[in-house]
Write a protein that holds these residues in place. Sequence first.
Motif, PDB file in Angstrom:
ATOM      1  N   THR A  55       0.641  -1.343  -0.114  1.00 57.80           N
ATOM      2  CA  THR A  55       0.155   0.048   0.067  1.00 57.80           C
ATOM      3  C   THR A  55       0.723   1.357  -0.016  1.00 57.80           C
ATOM      4  OG1 THR A  55      -1.733  -1.240   1.301  1.00 57.80           O
ATOM      5  CG2 THR A  55      -1.801   1.194   1.175  1.00 57.80           C
ATOM      6  N   TRP A  59       0.924   3.892  -2.741  1.00 56.91           N
ATOM      7  CA  TRP A  59       0.555   5.465  -2.827  1.00 56.91           C
ATOM      8  C   TRP A  59       1.664   6.285  -3.153  1.00 56.91           C
ATOM      9  CZ3 TRP A  59       3.279   8.789   0.371  1.00 56.91           C
ATOM     10  CH2 TRP A  59       2.482  10.083   0.751  1.00 56.91           C
ATOM     11  N   ASN A  81      -5.515  -3.365  -9.252  1.00 59.68           N
ATOM     12  CA  ASN A  81      -6.797  -3.357  -7.900  1.00 59.68           C
ATOM     13  C   ASN A  81      -6.090  -2.588  -6.669  1.00 59.68           C
ATOM     14  OD1 ASN A  81      -9.350  -4.142  -6.573  1.00 59.68           O
ATOM     15  ND2 ASN A  81      -7.739  -5.331  -5.355  1.00 59.68           N
ATOM     16  N   LEU A  82      -5.167  -2.850  -6.240  1.00 56.81           N
ATOM     17  CA  LEU A  82      -4.337  -1.939  -5.249  1.00 56.81           C
ATOM     18  C   LEU A  82      -4.221  -0.745  -5.707  1.00 56.81           C
ATOM     19  CD1 LEU A  82      -3.117  -1.894  -2.552  1.00 56.81           C
ATOM     20  CD2 LEU A  82      -0.777  -2.362  -3.498  1.00 56.81           C
ATOM     21  N   ASP A  84      -6.076   1.194  -7.553  1.00 59.83           N
ATOM     22  CA  ASP A  84      -7.343   1.769  -7.757  1.00 59.83           C
ATOM     23  C   ASP A  84      -7.798   2.047  -6.198  1.00 59.83           C
ATOM     24  OD1 ASP A  84      -7.563   1.599 -10.440  1.00 59.83           O
ATOM     25  OD2 ASP A  84      -8.545  -0.150 -10.412  1.00 59.83           O
ATOM     26  N   LYS A  85      -7.672   1.091  -5.382  1.00 59.85           N
ATOM     27  CA  LYS A  85      -8.164   1.088  -4.156  1.00 59.85           C
ATOM     28  C   LYS A  85      -7.562   2.391  -3.385  1.00 59.85           C
ATOM     29  CE  LYS A  85     -11.018  -2.248  -3.494  1.00 59.85           C
ATOM     30  NZ  LYS A  85     -12.578  -1.964  -3.187  1.00 59.85           N
ATOM     31  N   GLU A  88      -8.952   5.560  -4.727  1.00 66.08           N
ATOM     32  CA  GLU A  88     -10.248   5.981  -4.307  1.00 66.08           C
ATOM     33  C   GLU A  88     -10.201   6.135  -2.757  1.00 66.08           C
ATOM     34  OE1 GLU A  88     -14.279   3.112  -2.905  1.00 66.08           O
ATOM     35  OE2 GLU A  88     -12.750   2.315  -4.188  1.00 66.08           O
ATOM     36  N   ALA A  89      -9.028   6.015  -2.265  1.00 65.27           N
ATOM     37  CA  ALA A  89      -9.135   6.403  -0.713  1.00 65.27           C
ATOM     38  C   ALA A  89      -8.425   7.715  -0.702  1.00 65.27           C
ATOM     39  CB  ALA A  89      -8.290   5.416   0.295  1.00 65.27           C
TER      40      ALA A  89
END
Length: 368
Positions: A55, A59, A81-82, A84-85, A88-89
């Motif tokens: 993560t 980031w 997928n990571l 995109d998460k 989103e966050a």
Amino acid sequence: MNAKADYQHEPADGGALRFTGSLSLATLGDLPERLDREDAPVRRLDLSGVDRIDTVGAWLVQRFAARNDATIEGLNDDQRNLIDKVIEADQPVAMRPKPIGSFWRVAGEVGDAVITAFKTLYGLLGFMGATVLALLAVIRHPRRFRFNAVVHEFETVGVTALGIVGLMSFLIGIVIAQQGAVQLRQFGAEIFTINLVGRLTLRELGVLMTAIMVAGRSGSAFAAQLGTMKLTEEIDAMRVIGVSPMEVLVLPRALAAVTLMPLLGFYSSLIAIIGGGFLAAVSLGIPPVTFVSRIREVVPITDLYVGLIKAPVFGAIIAIAGCFQGMQVKSDAEQVGQRTTSAVVQAIFLVIVLDAFFAVFFTWIGWD
């Protein structure tokens, strides 16, 4: 063991950064500082040579890509997928506002309350106008008058209130007579207790206390009934089938309150006088015949007129305030309780304000 994270800048390939190694917290090293110092134009970030990404690494890459308006390429499904998460966050965090002083906080709350009061008054005046328009429409088309609904509201507003209004008025008459007698006895003028009871109950307290009682009983009932109907969408259903809620729901309640308030006010005044006469007979030794005769001598007929003129106005205010607050219910059952409370408070406040206005007005025209 995972390889240390690194990158190569390839300006010939459209300004690309090719990352290698493991983009994880344990292997980033000085990569964040190097990326912050990177000032060459970058349009693509190639992650095809990355062994692992967590993560923190995702980031870091996403932040650099957003700063340089670059695209991220070479991702497998899990990495995509990571990323995109993380995207989103990665939203701005709402910061706690700087605390303000107590004076400005209180001033702001007072200002908000004043604005809310004026908005409520504006809405109440508009609702009153809509009620008058509904009355005019019924006068033009008498077939639309809901006689049975009005009679039903007569029972709700008037008949079922006789007991509590009578008890309250009887006790108020006793209290007025007792307190008046205690004070007047110091001057040897107990006989003037009759004047106090007669004029005060007929002119002021009979109608005023009745209005407060009706606001607590009927005004709250109007707000709760209409609020519940708003929640169950019965009022919306009426509009869909072409039935006016103002004519069916509001007008009968308003007419019942306006019609019965003078009767209830007169009834309350009589019971209060009876209560005062009872105490005068028991405590002061004044016979009922003398009490009634004295009442007829000292109470002018204008006191009765004052009470009868104020009563229908109070009834209209109580009914319109209750129905208005009930119509304001929108979301959940909690609002029914809030609007019911607001209806009672608003009605009592307006009744007292109007009573003060009437007191000044009748004194001005000589009915004092």
